[in-house]
Design a protein around this motif. Structure first.
Motif, PDB file in Angstrom:
ATOM      1  N   SER A  58      -5.245  -4.337 -43.637  1.00 21.63           N
ATOM      2  CA  SER A  58      -5.599  -3.078 -42.986  1.00 21.63           C
ATOM      3  C   SER A  58      -5.069  -1.925 -43.827  1.00 21.63           C
ATOM      4  O   SER A  58      -4.085  -2.077 -44.571  1.00 21.63           O
ATOM      5  CB  SER A  58      -4.963  -3.050 -41.590  1.00 21.63           C
ATOM      6  OG  SER A  58      -4.796  -1.731 -41.118  1.00 21.63           O
ATOM      7  N   ASP A  59      -5.703  -0.767 -43.711  1.00 27.71           N
ATOM      8  CA  ASP A  59      -5.247   0.401 -44.474  1.00 27.71           C
ATOM      9  C   ASP A  59      -4.065   1.111 -43.837  1.00 27.71           C
ATOM     10  O   ASP A  59      -3.459   1.980 -44.468  1.00 27.71           O
ATOM     11  CB  ASP A  59      -6.400   1.388 -44.674  1.00 27.71           C
ATOM     12  CG  ASP A  59      -6.938   1.942 -43.358  1.00 27.71           C
ATOM     13  OD1 ASP A  59      -6.856   1.242 -42.333  1.00 27.71           O
ATOM     14  OD2 ASP A  59      -7.459   3.080 -43.356  1.00 27.71           O
ATOM     15  N   ALA A  64      -0.209  -2.444 -44.691  1.00 34.37           N
ATOM     16  CA  ALA A  64      -0.234  -2.365 -46.156  1.00 34.37           C
ATOM     17  C   ALA A  64       1.140  -2.633 -46.759  1.00 34.37           C
ATOM     18  O   ALA A  64       1.256  -3.298 -47.796  1.00 34.37           O
ATOM     19  CB  ALA A  64      -0.756  -1.000 -46.595  1.00 34.37           C
ATOM     20  N   VAL A  80      -7.989  -3.505 -49.564  1.00 36.27           N
ATOM     21  CA  VAL A  80      -7.765  -2.710 -48.356  1.00 36.27           C
ATOM     22  C   VAL A  80      -9.081  -2.581 -47.586  1.00 36.27           C
ATOM     23  O   VAL A  80     -10.117  -2.227 -48.159  1.00 36.27           O
ATOM     24  CB  VAL A  80      -7.220  -1.312 -48.716  1.00 36.27           C
ATOM     25  CG1 VAL A  80      -7.036  -0.474 -47.466  1.00 36.27           C
ATOM     26  CG2 VAL A  80      -5.901  -1.444 -49.476  1.00 36.27           C
ATOM     27  N   SER A  82     -10.393  -0.969 -43.889  1.00 39.42           N
ATOM     28  CA  SER A  82     -10.091  -0.228 -42.660  1.00 39.42           C
ATOM     29  C   SER A  82     -10.646  -0.928 -41.417  1.00 39.42           C
ATOM     30  O   SER A  82     -10.210  -0.651 -40.298  1.00 39.42           O
ATOM     31  CB  SER A  82     -10.636   1.203 -42.740  1.00 39.42           C
ATOM     32  OG  SER A  82     -12.049   1.188 -42.886  1.00 39.42           O
ATOM     33  N   ARG A  85      -8.134  -2.587 -39.010  1.00 42.62           N
ATOM     34  CA  ARG A  85      -7.180  -1.780 -38.235  1.00 42.62           C
ATOM     35  C   ARG A  85      -7.004  -2.311 -36.805  1.00 42.62           C
ATOM     36  O   ARG A  85      -7.844  -3.029 -36.282  1.00 42.62           O
ATOM     37  CB  ARG A  85      -7.676  -0.333 -38.130  1.00 42.62           C
ATOM     38  CG  ARG A  85      -7.444   0.516 -39.335  1.00 42.62           C
ATOM     39  CD  ARG A  85      -7.836   1.948 -39.047  1.00 42.62           C
ATOM     40  NE  ARG A  85      -7.456   2.846 -40.141  1.00 42.62           N
ATOM     41  CZ  ARG A  85      -7.304   4.145 -40.010  1.00 42.62           C
ATOM     42  NH1 ARG A  85      -7.509   4.710 -38.826  1.00 42.62           N
ATOM     43  NH2 ARG A  85      -6.956   4.888 -41.043  1.00 42.62           N
TER      44      ARG A  85
END
Length: 215
Positions: A58-59, A64, A80, A82, A85
């Motif tokens: 996940s960003d 991270a 990475v 998103s 998330r």
């Protein structure tokens, strides 16, 4: 038969985890214990000589930074994404689980009742969240069929992956434990789809880990 294996890793502890706050998309870093947990997790993977092909994260910073412990120990690159998330908890983000029922009782009630279409006032509904996670899983599986992939993500996201792999109803009460820095396995086989393997493994941690509060 082609089998794709995913080792799902929840991020290490944050200050908001310790305060039992709903983080969602709020970008909270790891605390000192969380950084230690990340290193212990990465070392555990090294100790069992785990051979993996790709690392996704996940960003959000807490994920991270947890993935970074693997990057540093194995000399690999993290991709990475998103889409990995945590769920966006809308108006509940930032509240602890004791504050939320008092401050936003209407939204909290929809949350604990697992109202599948309620977006928690500007967040994601469970249905929207499920679709996002399903798409992320399918994309990883199609891109890397037959490979072993590490995925560093969040408690609610890993619970959703458990639901998808175990075919648990979205409206059902949570049954999967997802402690900080835990190792959790799912796999995908052609013809059979997703299935759950070993789950909530924290034997590598020196101290107990917190459970996720994200229902």
């Amino acid at each position: 038969m082609t089998t794709t294996k995913l080792c799902l890793i929840r991020h290490g502890e944050t200050a908001w985890n310790a305060e039992r706050r709903l983080q969602g998309h709020t970008d909270i870093p790891l605390n000192a214990k969380g950084m230690l947990q990340a290193r212990q997790m990465a070392q555990a993977l090294k100790n069992i000589n785990l051979a993996f092909d790709f690392l996704y994260t996940s960003d959000l910073k807490r994920a991270a930074d947890t993935a970074q412990a693997v990057v540093e120990l194995f000399g690999v690159e993290a991709q990475v994404d998103s889409a990995l998330r945590e769920r966006h908890f809308g108006a509940l983000q930032g509240f602890s689980i004791s504050e939320a029922p008092l401050q936003r009782p209407d939204i909290w009630q929809a949350h604990i009742a697992r109202d599948l279409d309620h977006d928690l006032e500007g967040g994601e509904s469970i249905q929207q969240f499920s679709s996002r996670v399903q798409k992320a899983l399918d994309n990883i599986q199609m891109r890397h069929a037959g490979k072993t992939i590490l995925v560093v993500s969040h408690g609610g996201t890993l619970d959703m992956m458990y639901r998808i792999a175990s075919k648990q109803s979205l409206g059902a009460e949570r049954v999967a434990s997802v402690p900080n820095a835990s190792l959790n396995w799912i796999s995908h086989s052609q013809g059979d789809g997703w299935s759950v393997g070993q789950w909530a493994d924290i034997r590598h941690l020196e101290d107990p880990a917190l459970e996720n509060v994200d229902l």
